[in-house]
Write an enzyme that holds these catalytic residues in place. Sequence first.
Site, short mmCIF file in Angstrom:
data_model
loop_
_atom_site.label_atom_id
_atom_site.label_comp_id
_atom_site.label_asym_id
_atom_site.label_seq_id
_atom_site.Cartn_x
_atom_site.Cartn_y
_atom_site.Cartn_z
N GLU A 184 -7.82 6.54 -8.24
CA GLU A 184 -6.55 5.85 -8.81
C GLU A 184 -5.61 6.52 -9.81
O GLU A 184 -6.10 7.33 -10.47
CB GLU A 184 -6.88 4.50 -9.04
N ASP A 232 -15.55 7.48 0.06
CA ASP A 232 -15.48 6.27 -0.79
C ASP A 232 -15.71 5.19 -0.20
O ASP A 232 -16.12 5.05 1.24
CB ASP A 232 -13.90 6.22 -1.35
N ASN A 282 0.21 5.51 -3.44
CA ASN A 282 0.40 5.58 -4.70
C ASN A 282 -0.23 7.21 -5.34
O ASN A 282 -0.56 7.35 -6.49
CB ASN A 282 -0.45 4.58 -5.70
N HIS A 328 -3.08 8.37 -4.61
CA HIS A 328 -4.61 8.51 -4.71
C HIS A 328 -5.19 9.51 -3.67
O HIS A 328 -4.64 9.53 -2.75
CB HIS A 328 -5.27 7.23 -4.85
P1 PGA Z 1 -3.99 6.19 5.44
O1 PGA Z 1 -4.76 6.28 3.94
O2 PGA Z 1 -4.42 7.51 6.10
O3 PGA Z 1 -4.53 4.92 5.96
O4 PGA Z 1 -2.65 6.09 5.11
C1 PGA Z 1 -4.61 7.21 3.03
C2 PGA Z 1 -5.60 6.96 1.79
O5 PGA Z 1 -5.12 5.93 1.12
O6 PGA Z 1 -6.02 7.75 1.32
#
Ligand code: PGA
Length: 251
Positions: free
Chosen positions: A143, A67, A136, A138
Amino acid sequence: MKISIYNNYEEMSTAAADLVVAQLAAKPTSLLCFPSGETPTGMLKQLVQYAGEGKTDFSFCYFVGLDEWLGMNENKEGSCKHYMYTHFFDLIAIRPEQIVFFDALTTAVDQECARINDFISGHQGLDLMIVGIGMNGHLGLNEPGTDFDTYAHRSALDQVTVNVGQKYFKNNTVLKEGITLGLRHLKEAKQAVLIASGTKKAPIVAAALQGEVSTDVPASILQDIPQAYILMDQAAASALKESPAIQRIDV
Ligand code: PGA
């Protein structure tokens, strides 16, 4: 869905790196996808070490970016591409043509999504897709509310993602939209892997893996993916109820 719980972040990261090594040993030309973020840093560090020791070889495989924040390229510290280069690609022997990322500066987003979808389908799908989980729920930038059947697409960022995403940037940064592989890519990946770490992830991990399967929590799709494999540390697992799907690994 299978869940392995490790004592700590380091052990989980090593186990995730070992999965990659096994995948490449079985199929050197594998198409791989890794996430950026805090969670994969330990795994990538271990993989760089393995490559340096000759325990694995990235010469024949391909990587596709998971992404990106729309409107950013690798020059922006905090972009996913910048992270992947500084933590991984710049540290291993790999040729540029083995790496395919979204061009998130494009104005033709649909065409860019089609290019990436075609790249993946041209390789007969992803062999190993590793994702992290957002606060959240995702996966990538899929999302809450995202249809489980989408391939690559443009996504409007949830407020939680906008707020949490600030941690990747030195200065306050406007985040509005993303471009991401879709949940259908995860469903169709030969191995679909989630890594999760830390107490702050415990409630969303429990909601995703033991709550209702719903687009409100994108990671709940994992419950419906038979080949899904979840690796986490004890902290991230601390709100899970015992279940036959869970294996506790004491390394
Ligand atoms: P993080 O991000 O590893 O920095 O917690 C995870 C994500 O948002 O997919």
